[in-house]
Design a protein around this motif. Sequence first.
Motif, PDB file in Angstrom:
ATOM      1  N   ALA A  72       0.892  -1.031  -0.152  1.00  0.00           N
ATOM      2  CA  ALA A  72       0.158  -0.091  -0.086  1.00  0.00           C
ATOM      3  C   ALA A  72       0.914   0.794   0.029  1.00  0.00           C
ATOM      4  CB  ALA A  72      -1.253   0.192   1.627  1.00  0.00           C
ATOM      5  N   GLU A  73       0.367   2.366  -0.497  1.00  0.00           N
ATOM      6  CA  GLU A  73       0.644   3.694  -1.137  1.00  0.00           C
ATOM      7  C   GLU A  73       0.504   4.543   0.376  1.00  0.00           C
ATOM      8  OE1 GLU A  73       2.257   3.678  -5.032  1.00  0.00           O
ATOM      9  OE2 GLU A  73       1.098   2.332  -4.385  1.00  0.00           O
ATOM     10  N   GLY A  74       0.514   5.848   0.395  1.00  0.00           N
ATOM     11  CA  GLY A  74       0.830   6.957   1.236  1.00  0.00           C
ATOM     12  C   GLY A  74      -0.039   8.370   0.061  1.00  0.00           C
ATOM     13  N   PRO A  75      -0.160   8.711   0.983  1.00  0.00           N
ATOM     14  CA  PRO A  75      -0.540  10.432  -0.232  1.00  0.00           C
ATOM     15  C   PRO A  75       1.420  10.489  -0.576  1.00  0.00           C
ATOM     16  CG  PRO A  75      -1.666  10.835   2.064  1.00  0.00           C
ATOM     17  CD  PRO A  75      -0.993   9.253   1.920  1.00  0.00           C
ATOM     18  N   SER A  76       1.393  11.262  -2.330  1.00  0.00           N
ATOM     19  CA  SER A  76       2.381  11.590  -2.589  1.00  0.00           C
ATOM     20  C   SER A  76       3.646  10.918  -2.202  1.00  0.00           C
ATOM     21  CB  SER A  76       2.745  12.971  -2.049  1.00  0.00           C
ATOM     22  OG  SER A  76       1.700  13.203  -0.847  1.00  0.00           O
TER      23      SER A  76
END
Length: 331
Positions: A72-76
């Motif tokens: 999973a990736e966080g924002p920006s």
Amino acid sequence: MRAMLLERPQPAEDSPLHLKELPTPIPGPGEIRVRVRCCGLCHTDLHTVEGDLHLPKLPIVPGHQIVGVVEAEGPSTHIFKEGDRVGIPWLHSTDNRCDYCRRGLENLCDHARFTGYHIDGGYADYTIVHENYAYHISPVFSDENAAPLLCAGIIGYRSYRLSGILPGQRLGLYGFGASAHLVLQFARHQGCEVYVFTRTPIHRELAKRLAAAWVGSAEDTPPQQLDAAIIFAPAGALVPQALRVLRKAGTLALAGITMSTIPPIDYSLLYHERVIRSVANSTRQDAREFLQLAADVPLQTDVETFNLEQANQALQALKKSEIKAAAVLRM
Ligand SMILES: [Zn+2]
Ligand SMILES: [Zn+2]
């Protein structure tokens, strides 16, 4: 998620890590969540669970040689995408602002934070890291074989660099384990002769198999003087022993995060411009350079695997020098 958690430091024999269910971490801005596939064990983990180091965070999940997959990736975030295989080492973040960071010495950053020490590490199903402090892992390496590169390898590489050893020269290694077995191969690839000082029979055997020029004990005198040496064992008594066989202007690098008291040394052992220096942590540049070189050689890691639940047994084996080179937890 499952995690092997340290709540109270104790001797490794007392099994200080306990299997717990913890909330799965959520990545913040610039961060990625990594599903851990395996995590190497390091002597620093042993110093952590036994409380030899001051522990800024308790409870803590140890482990800083993490290989996993971005889940999973966080924002920006923009460097990694879901499904990428990444490695996470000891250096977890720096402030990018202090005098050391500006001088290219982010390994000494005044506000550096370390994986499995300030931040929960890899003895767990998941971990979080800022994407600027994670690295692509070459397909040359399996998950297990890549794990020891991430601390043993990187710190070995920095120690090698700071020892000032040049291609073709003679390098001494004191203490043989995960780091030294990689430095030996790397040094040989650079055309160096490697002299290994260890008492442990399984370590002697591996050093010989990896074509060490000479294998003996710290009290022995090798047939040639050495141009540089690295001490991996946390034993200060090795310092005068190593200086004794070092050439004029040679450097002795101390690679450990702790060391017992160094005994008084006669000035003649140090005179003629011999240098003793410690090695602390490593920079992102070290990690990038080393991981590339490791794939180019390519380095062979000798690993013994344990299940996550066996983390205590793995640390006990490491403490008793029963691990030939590197130990890795498999999730
Ligand atoms: Zn800094
Ligand atoms: Zn380490």
